[in-house]
Design a protein around this motif. Sequence first.
Motif, short mmCIF file in Angstrom:
data_model
loop_
_atom_site.label_atom_id
_atom_site.label_comp_id
_atom_site.label_asym_id
_atom_site.label_seq_id
_atom_site.Cartn_x
_atom_site.Cartn_y
_atom_site.Cartn_z
N SER A 7 3.29 15.47 -32.07
CA SER A 7 3.91 14.46 -32.91
C SER A 7 4.43 15.11 -34.19
N SER A 9 6.39 14.35 -38.07
CA SER A 9 6.64 13.33 -39.09
C SER A 9 8.14 13.15 -39.31
N CYS A 78 11.84 16.12 -27.64
CA CYS A 78 11.17 15.47 -28.77
C CYS A 78 11.50 13.99 -28.84
N GLU A 82 8.78 11.00 -28.57
CA GLU A 82 8.69 10.02 -29.65
C GLU A 82 8.90 8.61 -29.11
N SER A 85 5.75 7.58 -27.25
CA SER A 85 4.70 7.27 -28.22
C SER A 85 4.92 5.89 -28.82
N ARG A 89 2.41 2.72 -28.45
CA ARG A 89 1.78 2.13 -29.63
C ARG A 89 2.16 0.67 -29.83
#
Length: 126
Positions: A7, A9, A78, A82, A85, A89
């Motif tokens: 992960s 930022s 990536c 992302e 994820s 979530r």
Amino acid sequence: MSKEVPSISEAEWEVMNVLWNKAPLTANEVISSLQEQKDWKPKTVRTLLDRLTKKKVVGVNKNQKVYTFFPYYSQDECQRAEAQSFINRIYGGTVKSMLVQFIQEESLSEDDIKELRSILDEKPSK
């Protein structure tokens, strides 16, 4: 790479975008590129590069007089990680829930709807 993408930022994404655009780059080249877009101090960018290196998202070529940085993962890898994820979530891992919400909330043109239908028609069933 076949390993799970770590992960990163929002600030690290900015650094990655510079590296994906033109790598390998020295730290000073990354700093220079980001200072055109952001009001970041050189130390901030170096810290972000260090974090990305520790996460093994970015590699460092130490064979030259000046170290150069390069991405280990493609932008597509990536973005996929992302997106997955985010879906896990926010939508409990179900893409259908996300799509239904977006389609109901957004106003779509007739062309948008046709394009979405075409994409769904071409998608093989699992």
